[in-house]
Design a protein around this motif. Structure first.
Motif, PDB file in Angstrom:
ATOM      1  N   ARG A 224      36.730  33.745  30.059  1.00  0.00           N
ATOM      2  CA  ARG A 224      36.392  34.098  31.442  1.00  0.00           C
ATOM      3  C   ARG A 224      36.469  35.611  31.632  1.00  0.00           C
ATOM      4  NH1 ARG A 224      39.242  34.279  36.634  1.00  0.00           N
ATOM      5  NH2 ARG A 224      37.653  34.060  38.236  1.00  0.00           N
TER       6      ARG A 224
ATOM      7  N   PRO B  79      43.744  37.412  37.587  1.00  0.00           N
ATOM      8  CA  PRO B  79      42.374  37.010  37.268  1.00  0.00           C
ATOM      9  C   PRO B  79      41.335  37.863  38.004  1.00  0.00           C
ATOM     10  CG  PRO B  79      43.727  35.076  37.643  1.00  0.00           C
ATOM     11  CD  PRO B  79      44.566  36.276  38.013  1.00  0.00           C
TER      12      PRO B  79
ATOM     13  N   ASP C  73      33.400  37.238  30.240  1.00  0.00           N
ATOM     14  CA  ASP C  73      32.279  37.074  31.170  1.00  0.00           C
ATOM     15  C   ASP C  73      32.373  38.057  32.334  1.00  0.00           C
ATOM     16  OD1 ASP C  73      31.275  35.026  29.594  1.00  0.00           O
ATOM     17  OD2 ASP C  73      32.052  33.419  30.892  1.00  0.00           O
ATOM     18  N   LEU C  74      33.579  38.259  32.853  1.00  0.00           N
ATOM     19  CA  LEU C  74      33.753  39.180  33.978  1.00  0.00           C
ATOM     20  C   LEU C  74      33.503  40.632  33.564  1.00  0.00           C
ATOM     21  CD1 LEU C  74      36.887  37.570  35.656  1.00  0.00           C
ATOM     22  CD2 LEU C  74      34.557  37.635  36.571  1.00  0.00           C
TER      23      LEU C  74
END
Length: 117
Positions: free
Chosen positions: A68, A45, A71-72
């Motif tokens: 996610r 992650p 978004d990163l």
């Protein structure tokens, strides 16, 4: 512009984080000026967006990735295109020509998660 495409052989990988390497293309004035293959540092992650930002990637193309991760990538100033499929050489040419739009992830991260992770 520097484009990374998740690789599964000569095809775009269905899941960005699970491929073992990325086809990277340098593009200037709608022409490919260079290409290389980057080995994935592994699926952890938050690791891939930083890793690719360090390699000056500006765009990523893949079949799918989780929200996610998107978004990163955005937080690292990398634009994400999902729902991409086909042979890598055709995909990069279509992308340069403006024929690839941002689509839906081919990887479902909902309750019926289909990616196997």
């Amino acid at each position: 512009m520097k484009v990374a495409i998740a690789k599964d052989g000569n095809e775009v990988s269905g899941h960005f984080g699970h491929c073992s390497e990325y086809a990277v293309f340098d593009v200037k004035n709608k022409e490919i000026t260079g290409s290389t293959v980057l080995q994935s540092p592994g699926h952890e992650p938050g690791k891939l967006p930083v890793f690719l930002a360090e390699h000056k990637i500006t765009h990523v193309l893949a079949g799918g990735m989780g929200p996610r991760a998107v978004d990163l990538f955005c937080a690292n100033n990398i634009e994400v295109f999902l729902g991409v499929q086909g042979q890598i050489e055709s995909v990069i040419r279509d992308f340069i020509a403006g024929n690839i739009a941002q689509g839906e992830s081919s990887c479902s991260h909902g309750p019926d998660h289909e990616c196997g992770h």
